[in-house]
Design an enzyme around this catalytic site. Sequence first.
Site, short mmCIF file in Angstrom:
data_model
loop_
_atom_site.label_atom_id
_atom_site.label_comp_id
_atom_site.label_asym_id
_atom_site.label_seq_id
_atom_site.Cartn_x
_atom_site.Cartn_y
_atom_site.Cartn_z
N GLN A 1 0.74 -1.15 0.15
CA GLN A 1 -0.05 0.07 0.06
C GLN A 1 0.78 1.31 0.16
O GLN A 1 0.61 2.23 -0.69
CB GLN A 1 -0.89 -0.04 1.26
N HIS B 1 10.05 6.11 17.05
CA HIS B 1 8.69 6.09 16.20
C HIS B 1 7.96 5.14 16.93
O HIS B 1 7.96 3.86 16.35
CB HIS B 1 8.90 5.86 14.86
N THR C 1 9.83 1.01 7.09
CA THR C 1 9.78 -0.17 7.87
C THR C 1 9.85 -0.33 9.26
O THR C 1 10.93 0.41 9.77
CB THR C 1 10.57 -1.31 7.18
N GLY D 1 4.18 1.51 -0.89
CA GLY D 1 5.01 1.39 -2.19
C GLY D 1 4.00 1.99 -3.45
O GLY D 1 4.72 2.92 -3.84
N ARG E 1 4.51 -1.93 17.12
CA ARG E 1 5.83 -1.51 15.97
C ARG E 1 6.90 -2.75 16.03
O ARG E 1 7.39 -3.35 15.51
CB ARG E 1 6.03 -0.49 15.91
#
Length: 320
Positions: free
Chosen positions: A13, A176, A120, A15, A89
């Site tokens: 999605q 993050h 990523t 990319g 994450r």
Amino acid sequence: MARPKIALIGAGQIGGTLAHLAAIKELGDVVLFDIAEGTPQGKALDIAQSGPSEGFDAVMKGANSYEEIAGADVCIVTAGVPRKPGMSRDDLIGINLKVMKSVGEGIKAHAPNAFVICITNPLDAMVWALQQFSGLPAEKVVGMAGVLDSARFRHFLSVEFNVSMRDVTAFVLGGHGDTMVPLVRYSTVAGIPLPDLVQMGWTTQEKLDQIVQRTRDGGAEIVGLLKTGSAFYAPATSAIEMAEAYLKDQKRLLPCAAYVDGAFGLNGMYVGVPTIIGAGGIEKIVDIKLNDDEQAMFDKSVNAVKGLVEACKGIDSSLA
């Protein structure tokens, strides 16, 4: 003069959205890479066929071989497994570390002069691993984190104050993840600091605290709503903003997961800090001063990132 070449590693999605945005903004010709045969080719063809209507001439190409990214000026890495509801994450570390090794080796072999943007997750650990695996200079490998987190913070603030997002500036530092540090003191509306707006009666400290927490939970909120994946529009636009700053030598001041060695009292690690992005990549780390409360939150975030890096070293001995 040849157009810049932009390699997008991962045709999911994010990319696909990146490819579309890069084409619309005419940033360069695009190679969309993925290990899944047919996926990058299909998306590239679909986007290319929107060119006549949208008025762009960028060349779109799908590929399954790293040889096709040869000579890329920019590589944006989205490859890996996205979050699902209930996952943090950090839960992705084992799977995505293996992906970063493959990607890093591919970039090292075919695009060693590229400016590399990693999306990523877990972001701060993955961008560190990607730099290690690729061997590229640290100033040419950066993580997309703070631009996205700051955009979310700005959005929530603009809604709260009922003002244009263009008049809201905001900074989010640190990792993050759940320990990110939205800096209220350095965030403004048309130059007016948020603490002053509280005193002026525009909002309350309680509402501001809620916005800060919602910013930290911004990704998880979208994962919970989508149920089958994670955010892709805002992450893609954030990465494109960074790529454009590099390709056009804009000297943008953007918060990113950058390699910090000396600033903020840190010695050789990736974490979200204010940076200047231009043709040299990360050209400067902006070492802003933090008060005691901000420093404590930043230190907590740094320690969380260090823990993820140590976990990576435990998984892959070549990183130790």
